[in-house]
Design a protein around this motif. Structure first.
Motif, PDB file in Angstrom:
ATOM      1  N   UNK A  44       0.827  -1.209   0.000  1.00 36.18           N
ATOM      2  CA  UNK A  44       0.000   0.000   0.000  1.00 36.18           C
ATOM      3  C   UNK A  44       0.864   1.263   0.000  1.00 36.18           C
ATOM      4  N   UNK A  45       1.030   1.866   1.155  1.00 31.63           N
ATOM      5  CA  UNK A  45       1.711   3.165   1.210  1.00 31.63           C
ATOM      6  C   UNK A  45       2.608   3.228   2.433  1.00 31.63           C
ATOM      7  N   UNK A  46       3.435   4.232   2.483  1.00 31.58           N
ATOM      8  CA  UNK A  46       4.222   4.465   3.684  1.00 31.58           C
ATOM      9  C   UNK A  46       4.413   5.967   3.852  1.00 31.58           C
ATOM     10  N   UNK A  47       4.594   6.370   5.104  1.00 37.62           N
ATOM     11  CA  UNK A  47       4.825   7.800   5.353  1.00 37.62           C
ATOM     12  C   UNK A  47       6.284   8.130   5.072  1.00 37.62           C
ATOM     13  N   UNK A  48       6.543   9.331   4.602  1.00 37.45           N
ATOM     14  CA  UNK A  48       7.922   9.752   4.405  1.00 37.45           C
ATOM     15  C   UNK A  48       8.543  10.128   5.746  1.00 37.45           C
ATOM     16  N   UNK A  49       9.851  10.013   5.797  1.00 39.50           N
ATOM     17  CA  UNK A  49      10.568  10.329   7.031  1.00 39.50           C
ATOM     18  C   UNK A  49      10.575  11.849   7.232  1.00 39.50           C
ATOM     19  N   UNK A  50      10.059  12.296   8.357  1.00 35.52           N
ATOM     20  CA  UNK A  50       9.994  13.731   8.641  1.00 35.52           C
ATOM     21  C   UNK A  50      10.815  14.041   9.880  1.00 35.52           C
ATOM     22  N   UNK A  51      11.515  15.153   9.858  1.00 35.33           N
ATOM     23  CA  UNK A  51      12.245  15.535  11.066  1.00 35.33           C
ATOM     24  C   UNK A  51      12.299  17.041  11.183  1.00 35.33           C
ATOM     25  N   UNK A  52      12.464  17.492  12.399  1.00 38.86           N
ATOM     26  CA  UNK A  52      12.643  18.920  12.650  1.00 38.86           C
ATOM     27  C   UNK A  52      13.535  19.052  13.880  1.00 38.86           C
ATOM     28  N   UNK A  53      14.420  20.023  13.861  1.00 38.22           N
ATOM     29  CA  UNK A  53      15.253  20.258  15.051  1.00 38.22           C
ATOM     30  C   UNK A  53      15.592  21.735  15.164  1.00 38.22           C
TER      31      UNK A  53
END
Lengths: 323, 575
Positions: free
Chosen positions: B539-548
């Protein structure tokens, strides 16, 4: 009196026994077990799963598992948590303090406000302040706890008046003794208000209704006709009769001390028993669930007993047969 | 006489100096500033154990991974190329033996000397014993079921299998080395699983960059730099740069976000739903944010190819049917609904973020959402529609089956809902009912189901999926052989498909394939087969997200699912 208490406590043993059988069977009959997470791990082989089943005793019939567990419990060993690998009570004790701190302060908060407000509302029935208090209390009961908790945290983050969840500050270990107590209290305000407001309305309405009932009784009319001072009529006669069901209520409140705050605990990062037990339930960490269930049952029994004793103390008409 | 004495003295000193091994430190090209505390959040109830070979969930492994080191590390694409406790490694001519040259002169976090005996002991006496670790020793065995012979020669340790065994070589290279002088008493007593529980947080010794300084159960874990760490920067600073790491237990993503916004947390991986809120504030608050590639794991639909009902079985075994399911899934709208567009459609078992991803599958099998295509596939598979537009098979049976997923998983529940919607457009009836996770696992592994939507943890190397793809694997849930569960699976019904056997063969062969390119090619073929036959409909997957915060300087130039924000944590520094 002591004999009565002793008898009640002895009667509690078969009750606890029954609870333990029921709980153990229901948990075991529920589909799946603790190893399910291992089964879904692509890198664990079937042989290892089978050896885990033997290690945790899941290969034996439920009845055998129960009696093995019971045998250990009677020797004072409540077993190990599957996921923490430590004795279950060391986990529970570690979390008991935080849970009690929260539930007792919340209890004091809600009872300390609800009882006086209930009395006040009853004495000023249909006045503006009666309506206002009821309105506020119903807001409290109608906002879900987790949402109230999030609103609180949002407020805390914006204003900085209160911490964003947690039980102690970062510099807790450097604080003085009183500083530490202050730090705990500062952190407990949010979850306490969240929990306390939820229980406020019910209790307040109960108190108000009971007192109004009593105030309509003939003996109150008689006392007033006799010229008894209003304060004595209300506080010495009516209130004492009205408080009876509230005391029973209190006994139940005691039993909810340990597990009544899961959502609030989760949102506020409160390291209490509620989260521990919910996690254990989801993972089917059997012995941890059993220990906490038994502890809660014990509290329910003790809560009921103390409510009964309180009733006898409040209401001179009640006499227990101590034989 | 005096001269002779002097010469002897010089000789003695020289011998003594030679006996004293020069520590083989690693030098990394970071240019940071030492000091400071990094504040991180851990979602859940905090660690459950500090024992790395018992820990299962990330709240525990996040901590234990900081305290231990392995023979090699991954580069920032997740490939095992960076020397760690071993300086180099190589295979013998016949590929059956792998050698690791182990660094000398290093020290454990308690100052005790680290030797090659620790490495030998870790594997031979601890990890190779099935009962001593929670995951068991299966990954160390070769295809014949044998554990390797271990030999130590000077500073080289070798592992020899009966046949070439790349998969176990990797497992050994990734294996965290444990201190013999601390844990041997547990091994001798036969209970290493009971070592290093939460109560032992101050007794842990490791080769990793950070050790626990203080621990409050359910509240936080404070970690302090390992004073004996063996990696330096070029300026001669002993790494890690950070003095401390503070891991705060946070109950939920909502609270983590509030804490990050209030500046109490330095780095976080936000949900896609919160992304606009992050981007909006980033400039004003001085945050650095980014999107890595698609995640490594993916949710997929599995059909029970060995279903006892002959009608359902014939649908599920029909490759056109499974392809139609792939076509009818409106992945873009799922991604928009669930992830604010920050997701990726997945068509195979290997994520596009992995170095093993074969991009050719997208061209060879372009499964774009198309109801027309889905209808075409169904027609090819012998299906038809009745007068009311309901889908029927070649025998006139109405196509209707049950789909389940674990209740409470919003991603999966949304995918299932959109799937039901897509099926309705094809006149197919899906009876969707979410179920408790444990119930679902039970059904999947019996097997006793029509179709289940579920996910497995993914990793960079497809070889980790052996338990799923080998026919004798415990998670080969779409088509278990009769030996798996003789009570449920009728040998007369069972059928092993050619493509399924080929995948099995690829997984068996890949274990022995020492040549990197040949191994890559094998997995490329595997992805092609899966794309063609759709044993699992991905199906699908979420993209890797980051914030710092901008005051934090990551060691990883491009955080991604294979190597996240904390990659090479000893190189992270703060202003």
């Amino acid at each position: 009196m002591l004999r009565y208490i002793a008898r009640r406590l002895i009667l509690a043993i078969p009750v606890l026994f029954g609870i333990s059988i029921l709980a153990f069977m229901i948990i075991s009959l529920a589909p799946g077990d603790f190893i399910d997470n291992f089964r879904m791990n692509p890198s664990i082989s079937r042989e290892k799963i089978e050896s885990l089943e033997r290690e945790f005793g899941f290969d034996k019939p439920v009845i055998v598992q129960y009696f093995l567990w019971l045998g250990q419990v009677l020797r004072g060993n409540f077993g190990y948590s599957f996921s923490y690998h430590v004795p279950v009570f060391s986990l529970i004790w570690g979390r008991l303090g935080a849970t009690l701190l929260l539930s007792i302060t919340a209890l004091i908060f809600s009872w300390g406000i609800a009882i006086p407000l209930g009395i006040y509302s009853a004495l000023h029935q249909y006045s503006f302040s009666d309506q206002a208090f009821s309105f506020i209390a119903f807001i409290g009961i109608s906002i879900p706890n987790f949402f109230f908790a999030l609103l609180w945290l949002f407020m805390a983050a914006r204003t900085g008046w209160f911490p964003i969840g947690g039980i102690i500050s970062l510099d807790f270990h450097e604080l003085s003794f009183f500083g530490k107590i202050g730090d705990y209290l500062w952190h407990v305000v949010g979850p306490m208000v969240t929990l306390g407001t939820a229980g406020l309305a019910g209790l307040m309405r109960q108190m108000r209704g009971q007192l109004l009932d009593q105030l309509r009784q003939d003996y109150v009319l008689f006392a007033r006709a006799k010229g008894m001072p209003e304060k004595v009529v209300i506080y010495k006669h009516a209130l004492r009769n009205a408080i009876n069901p509230i005391v029973t209520f209190f006994g139940f409140a005691l039993s909810g001390l340990l597990g009544g705050a899961v959502l609030t605990e989760t949102v506020f990062n409160w390291p209490g028993m509620g989260r521990l037990v919910i996690d254990a339930l989801q993972q089917q960490d059997l012995f941890l669930v059993m220990a906490s269930l038994l502890l809660s049952s014990l509290l329910l029994i003790v809560g009921n007993l103390s409510a009964d004793l309180l009733l006898a103390w409040v209401d001179p008409r009640i006499r227990y047969r101590f034989g | 006489m005096k001269k002779l004495l002097l010469v002897m003295l010089v000789a003695l000193v020289a011998v003594a100096a030679m006996a004293q091994v020069e520590p083989e430190y690693r030098i990394d090209p970071y240019e940071g500033k030492p000091g400071g505390t990094l504040f991180l959040g851990s979602i859940g109830t905090g660690p459950r154990t500090f024992n790395p070979f018992v820990a299962q969930e990330t709240s525990s492994t996040d901590i234990t991974d900081l305290m231990h080191q392995s023979m090699f590390n991954s580069d920032n694409t997740g490939m095992p190329t960076i020397p760690a406790l071993a300086t180099e490694w190589w295979f013998s001519e016949d590929g059956r033996t792998v050698y690791f040259r182990v660094r000398q002169g290093l020290k454990w976090s308690d100052g005790h000397p680290f030797t090659i005996e620790d490495v030998r002991w870790t594997f031979e006496d601890l990890y190779f014993v099935n009962e001593f670790t929670r995951n068991g020793n299966a990954t160390y065995k070769d295809a014949q079921g044998f554990l390797p012979e271990v030999e130590v020669d000077g500073n080289v340790i070798s592992f020899t299998w009966t046949e070439p065994n790349v998969w176990s070589f990797r497992a050994i290279g990734w294996g965290q080395i444990m201190p013999k002088h601390v844990l041997d008493e547990y091994v001798q007593a036969g209970n290493p699983i009971e070592a290093w529980t939460l109560a032992d947080w101050d007794k842990i010794v490791g080769m990793g960059p950070f050790m626990i300084e203080s621990f409050t159960e359910g509240v936080r874990t404070v970690m302090r730099k390992n004073p004996h760490y063996w990696i330096f920067d070029e300026a001669g600073n002993r790494l890690p740069y950070l003095e401390r790491i503070n891991y705060e237990v946070v109950g939920s993503q909502d609270v983590l976000l509030l804490k990050f916004e209030a500046g109490e947390i330095d780095i976080m991986g936000p949900r896609a739903a919160d992304w606009p809120r992050i981007v909006e504030q980033a400039e004003e608050k001085g945050w650095v944010y980014g999107v890595g590639g698609p995640g490594l794991g993916s949710d997929f639909i599995t059909f029970n190819l060995g279903h006892p009902d002959p009608v359902k079985r014939s649908w599920f075994r029909n490759v056109h049917f499974r392809r139609a399911i792939q076509y009818m899934m409106d992945k873009e709208s799922i991604i928009d609904t669930l992830f604010n567009g920050l997701g990726t459609a997945i068509y195979g078992p290997v994520s596009p973020s992995s170095g093993f991803f074969n991009p050719e599958i997208l061209e060879a099998f372009p499964y774009r959402y198309s109801i027309t295509r889905a209808r075409l596939e169904l027609r090819r598979g012998g299906f038809d529609w009745d007068a009311q537009g309901r889908l029927i098979d070649s025998d006139g049976n109405r196509v209707e089956f049950d789909l389940s997923t674990n209740a409470g998983n919003i991603t999966r529940e949304t995918i299932a809902a959109i799937l039901v919607d897509g099926a309705a457009k094809l006149g197919m009836k899906i009876n969707y009912a979410p179920a408790d996770f444990n119930l679902l696992v039970g059904k999947l592994l019996t097997p006793d189901y029509d179709a289940i939507l579920i996910g497995l943890t993914g990793s960079v190397d497809p070889g980790s999926g052996w338990n799923v793809w080998r026919i004798d694997g415990g998670l080969h849930s779409f088509n278990y052989p009769p030996e798996y569960n003789p009570d449920v699976i009728d040998p007369d019904i069972y059928e092993a498909f050619d493509w399924e056997k080929r995948i099995h063969e690829i997984f068996v062969r890949s274990v022995g394939e020492v040549d990197e390119q040949a191994r890559w090619d094998l997995f490329a073929e595997f992805q092609m087969i899966v794309a063609e036959y759709q044993p699992y409909v991905y199906t699908i997957t979420q993209n890797y997200l980051y914030v710092h915060k901008d005051s934090v300087h990551l060691a990883n130039p491009h955080p991604n699912p294979a190597a996240g924000t904390l990659w090479q944590i000893h190189g992270i520094w703060k202003d």
